[in-house]
Design a protein around this motif. Structure first.
Motif, PDB file in Angstrom:
ATOM      1  N   ALA A  62       0.692 -21.741 -19.250  1.00 27.24           N
ATOM      2  CA  ALA A  62      -0.646 -22.342 -19.121  1.00 27.24           C
ATOM      3  C   ALA A  62      -1.737 -21.332 -19.426  1.00 27.24           C
ATOM      4  CB  ALA A  62      -0.828 -22.919 -17.713  1.00 27.24           C
ATOM      5  N   ILE A  63      -1.649 -20.157 -18.837  1.00 24.10           N
ATOM      6  CA  ILE A  63      -2.700 -19.158 -19.042  1.00 24.10           C
ATOM      7  C   ILE A  63      -2.535 -18.454 -20.392  1.00 24.10           C
ATOM      8  CG2 ILE A  63      -1.525 -17.223 -17.872  1.00 24.10           C
ATOM      9  CD1 ILE A  63      -4.358 -16.624 -16.621  1.00 24.10           C
ATOM     10  N   ALA A  64      -1.285 -18.240 -20.834  1.00 25.47           N
ATOM     11  CA  ALA A  64      -1.044 -17.595 -22.133  1.00 25.47           C
ATOM     12  C   ALA A  64      -1.578 -18.452 -23.272  1.00 25.47           C
ATOM     13  CB  ALA A  64       0.448 -17.332 -22.314  1.00 25.47           C
ATOM     14  N   ASN A  65      -1.438 -19.774 -23.142  1.00 25.84           N
ATOM     15  CA  ASN A  65      -1.926 -20.687 -24.180  1.00 25.84           C
ATOM     16  C   ASN A  65      -3.436 -20.581 -24.337  1.00 25.84           C
ATOM     17  OD1 ASN A  65      -2.131 -22.883 -26.002  1.00 25.84           O
ATOM     18  ND2 ASN A  65      -2.427 -24.300 -24.302  1.00 25.84           N
ATOM     19  N   VAL A  66      -4.147 -20.530 -23.220  1.00 29.56           N
ATOM     20  CA  VAL A  66      -5.614 -20.445 -23.254  1.00 29.56           C
ATOM     21  C   VAL A  66      -6.070 -19.108 -23.832  1.00 29.56           C
ATOM     22  CG1 VAL A  66      -7.665 -20.233 -21.807  1.00 29.56           C
ATOM     23  CG2 VAL A  66      -6.071 -22.112 -21.431  1.00 29.56           C
ATOM     24  N   VAL A  67      -5.536 -18.015 -23.306  1.00 27.85           N
ATOM     25  CA  VAL A  67      -5.951 -16.689 -23.767  1.00 27.85           C
ATOM     26  C   VAL A  67      -5.556 -16.484 -25.230  1.00 27.85           C
ATOM     27  CG1 VAL A  67      -5.660 -14.200 -23.432  1.00 27.85           C
ATOM     28  CG2 VAL A  67      -5.868 -15.702 -21.444  1.00 27.85           C
ATOM     29  N   GLY A  68      -4.330 -16.885 -25.585  1.00 27.13           N
ATOM     30  CA  GLY A  68      -3.871 -16.745 -26.966  1.00 27.13           C
ATOM     31  C   GLY A  68      -4.691 -17.568 -27.936  1.00 27.13           C
ATOM     32  N   SER A  69      -5.028 -18.795 -27.547  1.00 23.89           N
ATOM     33  CA  SER A  69      -5.859 -19.660 -28.398  1.00 23.89           C
ATOM     34  C   SER A  69      -7.244 -19.068 -28.596  1.00 23.89           C
ATOM     35  CB  SER A  69      -5.983 -21.059 -27.779  1.00 23.89           C
ATOM     36  OG  SER A  69      -4.752 -21.740 -27.821  1.00 23.89           O
ATOM     37  N   ASN A  70      -7.803 -18.513 -27.519  1.00 21.47           N
ATOM     38  CA  ASN A  70      -9.145 -17.928 -27.613  1.00 21.47           C
ATOM     39  C   ASN A  70      -9.186 -16.725 -28.550  1.00 21.47           C
ATOM     40  OD1 ASN A  70      -9.889 -19.863 -25.782  1.00 21.47           O
ATOM     41  ND2 ASN A  70     -10.863 -18.463 -24.359  1.00 21.47           N
ATOM     42  N   ILE A  71      -8.154 -15.881 -28.473  1.00 20.96           N
ATOM     43  CA  ILE A  71      -8.092 -14.719 -29.371  1.00 20.96           C
ATOM     44  C   ILE A  71      -7.935 -15.192 -30.819  1.00 20.96           C
ATOM     45  CG2 ILE A  71      -6.766 -12.655 -29.989  1.00 20.96           C
ATOM     46  CD1 ILE A  71      -6.022 -12.445 -26.974  1.00 20.96           C
TER      47      ILE A  71
END
Length: 316
Positions: free
Chosen positions: A67-76
């Motif tokens: 859940a958190i990796a998807n958000v941070v990865g998408s933002n980068i």
């Protein structure tokens, strides 16, 4: 078969988001809601719906690392690769409001995420976790952001930003909206299941899959929208799209995910959050320097994303 299911999931997410936006925009138009408001709310939600579906589905199932990796990865991916590729097609001219208000709000949101997640340092706890209380803080900030967007739209004198949204029969609009929402939900399930299976079969962590395969897949709407806009000579849409989507991902997606279930934050996630914040600062400085991001700068930040991608693969 797992990879086919993953592809089907991404297709359902992207087409579901398209149908949802088309149907919902038509309904909004039926009730005389201004086009600017539709664009800043319904369409903004539509482009970030894949991230929301995947992260919320992962939170419901207790797969919070994804859940958190998807958000941070998408933002980068959004701030470096989407903006970078768009700038290489056509230089991006940055709007004054993006520099003065939206970029600072994105930086604030990113820093708030890091502070709320780092409980071991700031709270003295034994583990780092995003709680329901943290989720409510994100949601409150998200409401403030939406209020700002709507207020800006209402008070804007720029009539050229108005868009014409297709008005369809109400029954068709409702069917498209419901069908699109179902596609988003089912697609989210497909992606989470398939990504988890791929992680297990290849010995990858859920965090790595979330930062790479899932993050890039769920960011395809932003990439496609920005490339099309650049080819039409409207490359400035790309940076507004990336900044708005990143704010939405942190405040709404992680806010809802945290409210559903506490989200444990692994130590390596803070490295990725640091990269996300630094990437935002780099692009912000480029935007401030001469109110545009040129082709060479676009190539540089795209290469920075590739370097980050290689780093997280090596880290695994």
């Amino acid at each position: 078969m797992t990879y086919i299911n993953l592809l089907i999931g991404f297709l359902l997410l992207i087409k579901g988001a398209d149908f949802f936006v088309e149907g919902s925009s038509s309904i909004a138009k039926k009730f005389n809601i201004p086009s600017l408001i539709i664009g800043l709310t319904i369409v903004a939600f539509g482009t970030s719906a894949p991230e929301a579906a995947v992260s919320i589905t992962a939170a419901i199932r207790g797969q919070n690392e994804m859940a958190i990796a998807n958000v941070v990865g998408s933002n980068i991916f959004n701030i470096l690769f989407v903006v970078g590729v768009t700038a290489m097609i056509k230089p991006i001219y940055v709007q004054k409001s993006t520099i003065l208000k939206e970029f600072p709000f994105l930086l604030l949101s990113s820093i708030v995420l890091a502070i709320l997640a780092y409980d071991v340092w700031f709270q003295g706890y034994n583990e780092n976790i995003l709680t329901r209380a943290d989720g409510l803080i994100f949601i409150a900030l998200f409401i403030i952001f939406i209020y700002y967007l709507i207020d800006m739209a209402i008070n804007s004198n720029d009539e050229t930003s108005e868009e014409n949204y297709k008005v369809m029969p109400l029954s068709k609009s409702i069917l498209l909206s419901i069908g699109g929402l179902l596609g988003i939900i089912i697609g989210g399930n497909f992606v989470v299941n398939s990504a988890s299976d791929i992680a297990m079969s290849l010995g990858m962590s859920e965090n790595l899959v979330g930062l790479t395969i899932v993050a890039i897949g769920t960011s395809l709407p932003e990439l496609a929208t920005s490339i099309v806009a650049a080819k039409k000579g409207e490359s400035d849409i790309a940076i507004g799209n990336a900044v708005g989507s990143n704010i939405f991902n942190i405040l709404f997606v992680l806010g809802v995910s945290s409210c559903i279930s506490n989200v444990p934050v692994q130590a390596e996630a803070f490295t990725d959050m640091f990269v996300m914040i630094v990437s935002t600062i780099i692009v912000y400085v480029l935007a401030i320097s001469n109110r545009k991001i040129n082709k060479v700068e676009g190539m540089i930040i795209s290469l920075l994303y590739i370097a980050y991608f290689v780093f997280i693969i090596y880290r695994q």
